[in-house]
Design a protein around this motif. Structure first.
Motif, PDB file in Angstrom:
ATOM      1  N   ALA A  99       0.832  -1.199   0.000  1.00  0.00           N
ATOM      2  CA  ALA A  99       0.000   0.000   0.000  1.00  0.00           C
ATOM      3  C   ALA A  99       0.869   1.252   0.000  1.00  0.00           C
ATOM      4  CB  ALA A  99      -0.914   0.011   1.224  1.00  0.00           C
ATOM      5  N   ILE A 100       0.433   2.252  -0.778  1.00  0.00           N
ATOM      6  CA  ILE A 100       1.042   3.578  -0.753  1.00  0.00           C
ATOM      7  C   ILE A 100      -0.077   4.541  -0.374  1.00  0.00           C
ATOM      8  CG2 ILE A 100       2.189   5.401  -2.056  1.00  0.00           C
ATOM      9  CD1 ILE A 100       3.236   3.241  -3.964  1.00  0.00           C
ATOM     10  N   CYS A 101       0.023   5.143   0.813  1.00  0.00           N
ATOM     11  CA  CYS A 101      -1.088   5.946   1.312  1.00  0.00           C
ATOM     12  C   CYS A 101      -0.711   7.402   1.491  1.00  0.00           C
ATOM     13  CB  CYS A 101      -1.570   5.370   2.648  1.00  0.00           C
ATOM     14  SG  CYS A 101      -3.084   6.146   3.235  1.00  0.00           S
ATOM     15  N   GLU A 102      -1.614   8.276   1.046  1.00  0.00           N
ATOM     16  CA  GLU A 102      -1.447   9.711   1.245  1.00  0.00           C
ATOM     17  C   GLU A 102      -1.440  10.033   2.736  1.00  0.00           C
ATOM     18  OE1 GLU A 102      -0.768  12.785   0.671  1.00  0.00           O
ATOM     19  OE2 GLU A 102      -0.278  12.378  -1.400  1.00  0.00           O
ATOM     20  N   LYS A 103      -0.909  11.217   3.049  1.00  0.00           N
ATOM     21  CA  LYS A 103      -0.947  11.667   4.434  1.00  0.00           C
ATOM     22  C   LYS A 103      -2.330  12.232   4.760  1.00  0.00           C
ATOM     23  CE  LYS A 103      -0.872  16.160   3.235  1.00  0.00           C
ATOM     24  NZ  LYS A 103      -2.001  17.074   3.535  1.00  0.00           N
ATOM     25  N   PRO A 104      -2.763  12.214   6.024  1.00  0.00           N
ATOM     26  CA  PRO A 104      -2.168  11.472   7.118  1.00  0.00           C
ATOM     27  C   PRO A 104      -2.432   9.976   6.942  1.00  0.00           C
ATOM     28  CG  PRO A 104      -4.244  12.421   7.832  1.00  0.00           C
ATOM     29  CD  PRO A 104      -3.992  12.937   6.438  1.00  0.00           C
ATOM     30  N   LEU A 105      -1.421   9.187   7.245  1.00  0.00           N
ATOM     31  CA  LEU A 105      -1.537   7.738   7.059  1.00  0.00           C
ATOM     32  C   LEU A 105      -2.783   7.195   7.750  1.00  0.00           C
ATOM     33  CD1 LEU A 105      -0.139   5.073   6.101  1.00  0.00           C
ATOM     34  CD2 LEU A 105       0.945   5.011   8.344  1.00  0.00           C
ATOM     35  N   VAL A 106      -2.968   7.560   9.007  1.00  0.00           N
ATOM     36  CA  VAL A 106      -4.155   7.203   9.791  1.00  0.00           C
ATOM     37  C   VAL A 106      -4.457   8.385  10.715  1.00  0.00           C
ATOM     38  CG1 VAL A 106      -3.942   4.682   9.740  1.00  0.00           C
ATOM     39  CG2 VAL A 106      -2.645   5.994  11.430  1.00  0.00           C
ATOM     40  N   LEU A 107      -5.539   8.304  11.460  1.00  0.00           N
ATOM     41  CA  LEU A 107      -5.912   9.410  12.342  1.00  0.00           C
ATOM     42  C   LEU A 107      -5.410   9.232  13.774  1.00  0.00           C
ATOM     43  CD1 LEU A 107      -9.576  10.227  11.196  1.00  0.00           C
ATOM     44  CD2 LEU A 107      -7.459  11.412  10.605  1.00  0.00           C
ATOM     45  N   ASN A 108      -5.191   7.981  14.189  1.00  0.00           N
ATOM     46  CA  ASN A 108      -4.837   7.720  15.585  1.00  0.00           C
ATOM     47  C   ASN A 108      -3.601   6.823  15.687  1.00  0.00           C
ATOM     48  OD1 ASN A 108      -7.378   8.955  16.621  1.00  0.00           O
ATOM     49  ND2 ASN A 108      -8.295   7.221  15.547  1.00  0.00           N
ATOM     50  N   LYS A 125       4.039  -4.555   2.594  1.00  0.00           N
ATOM     51  CA  LYS A 125       4.496  -3.332   3.245  1.00  0.00           C
ATOM     52  C   LYS A 125       3.521  -2.180   3.028  1.00  0.00           C
ATOM     53  CE  LYS A 125       8.008  -2.494   4.888  1.00  0.00           C
ATOM     54  NZ  LYS A 125       8.370  -2.440   6.333  1.00  0.00           N
ATOM     55  N   ILE A 126       3.496  -1.294   4.021  1.00  0.00           N
ATOM     56  CA  ILE A 126       2.683  -0.087   3.949  1.00  0.00           C
ATOM     57  C   ILE A 126       3.629   1.109   3.892  1.00  0.00           C
ATOM     58  CG2 ILE A 126       0.984   1.356   5.148  1.00  0.00           C
ATOM     59  CD1 ILE A 126       0.142  -1.350   6.595  1.00  0.00           C
ATOM     60  N   PHE A 127       3.473   1.912   2.860  1.00  0.00           N
ATOM     61  CA  PHE A 127       4.297   3.114   2.678  1.00  0.00           C
ATOM     62  C   PHE A 127       3.412   4.353   2.765  1.00  0.00           C
ATOM     63  CE2 PHE A 127       6.383  -0.286   0.276  1.00  0.00           C
ATOM     64  CZ  PHE A 127       7.674  -0.224   0.784  1.00  0.00           C
ATOM     65  N   THR A 128       4.005   5.454   3.202  1.00  0.00           N
ATOM     66  CA  THR A 128       3.255   6.704   3.245  1.00  0.00           C
ATOM     67  C   THR A 128       4.042   7.810   2.550  1.00  0.00           C
ATOM     68  OG1 THR A 128       2.006   8.213   4.670  1.00  0.00           O
ATOM     69  CG2 THR A 128       4.156   7.465   5.482  1.00  0.00           C
ATOM     70  N   ILE A 129       3.317   8.860   2.175  1.00  0.00           N
ATOM     71  CA  ILE A 129       3.935   9.990   1.471  1.00  0.00           C
ATOM     72  C   ILE A 129       4.319  11.065   2.496  1.00  0.00           C
ATOM     73  CG2 ILE A 129       3.616  11.775  -0.290  1.00  0.00           C
ATOM     74  CD1 ILE A 129       3.647   8.968  -1.466  1.00  0.00           C
ATOM     75  N   LEU A 130       5.603  11.192   2.753  1.00  0.00           N
ATOM     76  CA  LEU A 130       6.135  12.242   3.632  1.00  0.00           C
ATOM     77  C   LEU A 130       7.035  13.107   2.756  1.00  0.00           C
ATOM     78  CD1 LEU A 130       6.967   9.986   6.729  1.00  0.00           C
ATOM     79  CD2 LEU A 130       4.912  11.372   6.339  1.00  0.00           C
ATOM     80  N   GLN A 131       6.387  13.860   1.862  1.00  0.00           N
ATOM     81  CA  GLN A 131       7.101  14.460   0.745  1.00  0.00           C
ATOM     82  C   GLN A 131       8.136  15.507   1.152  1.00  0.00           C
ATOM     83  OE1 GLN A 131       3.861  14.928   1.452  1.00  0.00           O
ATOM     84  NE2 GLN A 131       2.966  16.676   0.378  1.00  0.00           N
ATOM     85  N   LEU A 283       5.445   2.656   8.356  1.00  0.00           N
ATOM     86  CA  LEU A 283       4.585   2.935   9.499  1.00  0.00           C
ATOM     87  C   LEU A 283       5.301   3.687  10.614  1.00  0.00           C
ATOM     88  CD1 LEU A 283       2.648  -0.461   9.733  1.00  0.00           C
ATOM     89  CD2 LEU A 283       1.783   1.720   8.876  1.00  0.00           C
ATOM     90  N   GLU A 284       6.483   3.219  10.992  1.00  0.00           N
ATOM     91  CA  GLU A 284       7.183   3.859  12.105  1.00  0.00           C
ATOM     92  C   GLU A 284       7.633   5.275  11.753  1.00  0.00           C
ATOM     93  OE1 GLU A 284       7.566   3.321  15.327  1.00  0.00           O
ATOM     94  OE2 GLU A 284       6.232   1.613  15.054  1.00  0.00           O
ATOM     95  N   ASP A 285       7.934   5.508  10.484  1.00  0.00           N
ATOM     96  CA  ASP A 285       8.299   6.868  10.058  1.00  0.00           C
ATOM     97  C   ASP A 285       7.149   7.836  10.287  1.00  0.00           C
ATOM     98  OD1 ASP A 285      11.003   6.408   8.856  1.00  0.00           O
ATOM     99  OD2 ASP A 285       9.867   5.060   7.576  1.00  0.00           O
ATOM    100  N   ALA A 286       5.929   7.358  10.127  1.00  0.00           N
ATOM    101  CA  ALA A 286       4.754   8.224  10.249  1.00  0.00           C
ATOM    102  C   ALA A 286       4.310   8.423  11.695  1.00  0.00           C
ATOM    103  CB  ALA A 286       3.592   7.633   9.448  1.00  0.00           C
ATOM    104  N   ARG A 287       4.764   7.559  12.594  1.00  0.00           N
ATOM    105  CA  ARG A 287       4.191   7.530  13.943  1.00  0.00           C
ATOM    106  C   ARG A 287       4.274   8.876  14.672  1.00  0.00           C
ATOM    107  NH1 ARG A 287       2.741   3.561  17.497  1.00  0.00           N
ATOM    108  NH2 ARG A 287       3.655   1.903  16.213  1.00  0.00           N
ATOM    109  N   LYS A 288       5.444   9.519  14.646  1.00  0.00           N
ATOM    110  CA  LYS A 288       5.632  10.735  15.436  1.00  0.00           C
ATOM    111  C   LYS A 288       4.635  11.823  15.040  1.00  0.00           C
ATOM    112  CE  LYS A 288       9.885  11.991  16.213  1.00  0.00           C
ATOM    113  NZ  LYS A 288      11.234  12.591  16.033  1.00  0.00           N
ATOM    114  N   SER A 289       4.452  12.031  13.741  1.00  0.00           N
ATOM    115  CA  SER A 289       3.532  13.086  13.295  1.00  0.00           C
ATOM    116  C   SER A 289       2.086  12.731  13.624  1.00  0.00           C
ATOM    117  CB  SER A 289       3.688  13.334  11.795  1.00  0.00           C
ATOM    118  OG  SER A 289       3.404  12.169  11.048  1.00  0.00           O
TER     119      SER A 289
END
Length: 323
Positions: A99-108, A125-131, A283-289
């Motif tokens: 999966a490639i998911c736009e931000k925010p990856l999730v809400l919680n 794997k799950i990837f997110t866009i942290l452009q 996933l872990e890259d997105a966690r802090k934000s």
């Protein structure tokens, strides 16, 4: 070898950047889904792609491609409303795709924990866009911070004004339960950038989180940040309005402007290049934000202290247009 893509949310604002990224990386879009059918933009990129307005027919088509033509999806790009990201990511992985998911990856934050379980179960794997992590000006800022004395703490002002009309409040974006509110919907990639550049979060004070603006004060290991976000056109500086522009971005570090007004158009393509190479953000890259915006959304509003508040906080407040 070309990778096979599907895209969910093809009629949305951000979808063309994903379509362009798929094309620019010389891959193939097999199918797209959106309950709205205003998707003529697909013709500019993948006119042969199948399109569906019903999830069930989209899902059946993906299954038929696999069983009858031996075509397995490699990636599903997700550009849907924020509150649906979690479910659509699960669908992608269960169909055998990444999966490639736009931000925010999730809400919680706890949604990330649940998705880690799905990753382990499926092996995908799950990837997110942290452009902003790919923006040259931000890369240079990160280098500057890393090379500074260890005890150096930078003074940062972040301003992001991106005007939206009344349609915004009538759409899912105007419902906090669906968008996460202003901080999540328009600010999450800036909070990601701040954490990536300046280290661990120590303090998160929130002064306002309303229908059209949000403001607060963040303390990281390496920075103290006064921030302000808004979708209200009236707050745009006059010199920007005179140019016919409706967006204003500004980051100052110790009083010096970080010039990053340009260079945004290719960041999704750059993100896709890294994802396909296996070096994309997960996933872990997105966690802090996600943790930061979740805290902002649920915070008790504080009274600003002198020296810890953005100047725009004091601008006149406005009523919700539907009030």
């Amino acid at each position: 070898m070309k990778k096979n893509f599907a895209l969910i949310g093809a009629a949305g604002y951000i979808a063309p950047r994903h379509l362009k990224a798929i094309k620019d990386t010389e891959n193939v879009l097999l199918a797209a889904l959106d309950k709205n059918d205003s998707v003529g933009v697909i013709d500019s990129f993948f006119p042969e792609a199948s399109f569906f307005v019903e999830f069930e027919r989209f899902d059946r088509h993906i299954e038929k491609l696999k069983r009858e033509q031996g075509l397995q999806l490699d990636y599903v790009s997700i550009c849907t409303p924020n509150y649906l990201h979690d479910a659509h990511i699960r669908m992608a992985l269960r169909s055998g795709a990444n999966a490639i998911c736009e931000k925010p990856l999730v809400l919680n934050p706890w949604n990330i924990d649940a998705l880690q379980t799905i990753e382990k179960e499926t092996g995908k794997k799950i990837f997110t866009i942290l452009q902003l992590r790919h923006h040259q000006a931000i890369l240079e800022l990160k280098k500057k911070v890393e090379e500074a004395p260890k005890d150096k703490v930078f003074e940062v002002d972040l301003t992001y004004l991106t005007s939206r009309g009344k349609w915004y409040y009538a759409s899912w974006k105007g419902e906090q339960s669906k968008s996460g509110g202003i901080a999540s919907n328009i600010g999450v990639h800036f909070f990601d950038m701040l954490g990536w550049v300046f280290g661990e979060l120590k303090e998160n004070l929130v002064y306002e989180h309303s229908h059209d603006r949000a403001s607060g004060y963040l303390v990281f290991d390496k920075a103290r940040v006064k921030w302000f976000l808004s979708i209200n056109y009236d707050l745009i500086p006059e010199e920007i309005k005179e140019k016919g522009q409706r967006t204003y971005r500004s980051i100052t570090v110790d009083g010096e402007e970080v010039e990053f007004s340009g260079g945004f158009t290719e960041l999704h393509t750059e993100s896709y290049k890294h994802i396909i190479k296996g070096t994309g953000f997960g996933l872990e890259d997105a966690r802090k934000s996600i943790e930061i915006v979740h805290e902002i959304r649920n915070a008790e509003m504080k009274t600003p202290e002198e020296g810890k508040v953005h100047d725009l906080f004091y601008k006149p407040k406005t009523k919700h247009p539907f009030a």
